[in-house]
Design an enzyme around this catalytic site. Sequence first.
Site, PDB file in Angstrom:
ATOM      1  N   LYS A  81      48.116   4.802  81.652  1.00  0.00           N
ATOM      2  CA  LYS A  81      49.466   5.635  81.272  1.00  0.00           C
ATOM      3  C   LYS A  81      50.388   5.815  82.579  1.00  0.00           C
ATOM      4  CE  LYS A  81      50.588  10.630  79.690  1.00  0.00           C
ATOM      5  NZ  LYS A  81      49.797  11.641  79.383  1.00  0.00           N
ATOM      6  N   SER A 156      52.143  13.695  75.398  1.00  0.00           N
ATOM      7  CA  SER A 156      52.712  12.528  76.281  1.00  0.00           C
ATOM      8  C   SER A 156      52.019  11.371  76.293  1.00  0.00           C
ATOM      9  CB  SER A 156      53.084  13.132  77.694  1.00  0.00           C
ATOM     10  OG  SER A 156      51.781  13.514  78.371  1.00  0.00           O
ATOM     11  N   SER A 180      48.629  16.753  75.246  1.00  0.00           N
ATOM     12  CA  SER A 180      49.213  15.605  75.573  1.00  0.00           C
ATOM     13  C   SER A 180      48.044  14.348  75.079  1.00  0.00           C
ATOM     14  CB  SER A 180      49.609  15.189  77.016  1.00  0.00           C
ATOM     15  OG  SER A 180      50.813  15.948  77.126  1.00  0.00           O
TER      16      SER A 180
END
Length: 465
Positions: A81, A156, A180
């Site tokens: 990520k 996210s 997220s």
Amino acid sequence: MSELSVESTAREMAAAVRERRISARELLELHLDRIGQRNYELNAIVSLDVDRARAGAAAADEHLASGAPVGALHGLPFAVKDTHAVAGWCTTYGSPLFADHVPDADELIVERIRRAGVVLLGKTNVPEFAAGSHTFNTVFGTTLNPVDPTRSAGGSSGGAAAALASGMVPLADGSDMGGSLRNPASFCGVVGLRPSLGRVPEWPLYNQWETTSVGGPMARNVGDVALLLSVIAGPDPRAPLALGDPGPTFAPPLDGTLRGLRVAWSLDLGGAFEVDREVAAVVEDAGRLMARSGARVFGAHPDLAAADDVFRTLRAWHFQAKLGPLLAKNPTSFKQSLADNIRAGESLTGADVATAYARRTALAETMRVFFQSYDVLVLPVSQVPPFPADQEFPTAINGVEMGSYLDWMRSAYFVTVTGCPAISVPAGLTAGGLPVGVQIVAPHGAERRLLEVAAAFEAARGGAA
């Protein structure tokens, strides 16, 4: 080469590499082929470095051939990520202010993933500073949903979920403040686990005592989520709030059943938020499936009315403390919704923050008492199905106006501030074929039990073992 494909489980892939039925080089090429087919459209993986990935795969094969011990993820292609720092690899946080930023060191979750033997190939796309459950930024653009590329992949950890669902990677890391890990998993039809506070320690942090956001695992099935959790969980002396259970505590295989399980089922926590009708239908079906599988399902929910103010206060306080000075120096370099959220923290007083923490403590106690009567709580992950990718956030649900980019995420962030672990598991589809997940919540510290319940639900739906 073995009969593996990019749709195989991560556990199958890891076993095949260890047993030399496929090389890390061959496994990487399978995934690079899929990336070549899908990533141009979906924009899930960013900062892709094929040459470095191929060198890493060659090194993984040489390491295995030497007879040296290998980690649980040895040879698996992996993209981190883009809010998690990777030494020597561009890490932008989705912000133009960090478009060329290359960290000197890995953060802890990356240390552990690397130590487990992965072959790094790139990063996964994020919203700016991971703010918001729709993945877009001015550095790389928008990530699209693999099921329907006109729709949001969530956020996210939207790049991670889209990469998983499209077969570009077998596992993914993520983080979760207001949903997220859970929201993009629901939107893309994969599994995302928000662990208990302290289960996956984070380092470095600007504030080791801030406990809203946590790191966690994502995968296409529950067993693979357990595999990645077994790598990233466990104590570390640099993280004072870390829980003490070692990572292998959570490793597959998972042996769970729904029979006799005491399930508290709630659509909206007693009217605390609006839920899209198609999402509601899937969550209702999930409750019926659990009952048919032997669970005792009760219409019940804890009183989390204070959660909205607690989350919004602590989010604004956290954003202002972390990003306020950067915003002051670069007032035109932030998306408006994030800038507004940061500035909302400027007017908070010490009494406001203290009150939020006192209420959060009360919410945790509410959940502790609630789980004396029930084993798990089941509710929606997201209040809406995947929405059009050209919207920043849903502006209305069932005709009810959403006043901000947070309003449609209450079903996730109300759980955030309890500190309990929660998992998003695929539960069904809308009439148009869009994925919808169900959220299963367990007592703090009960990840093993939660994974077993989630695996049993997955199996009841006919999913992977």
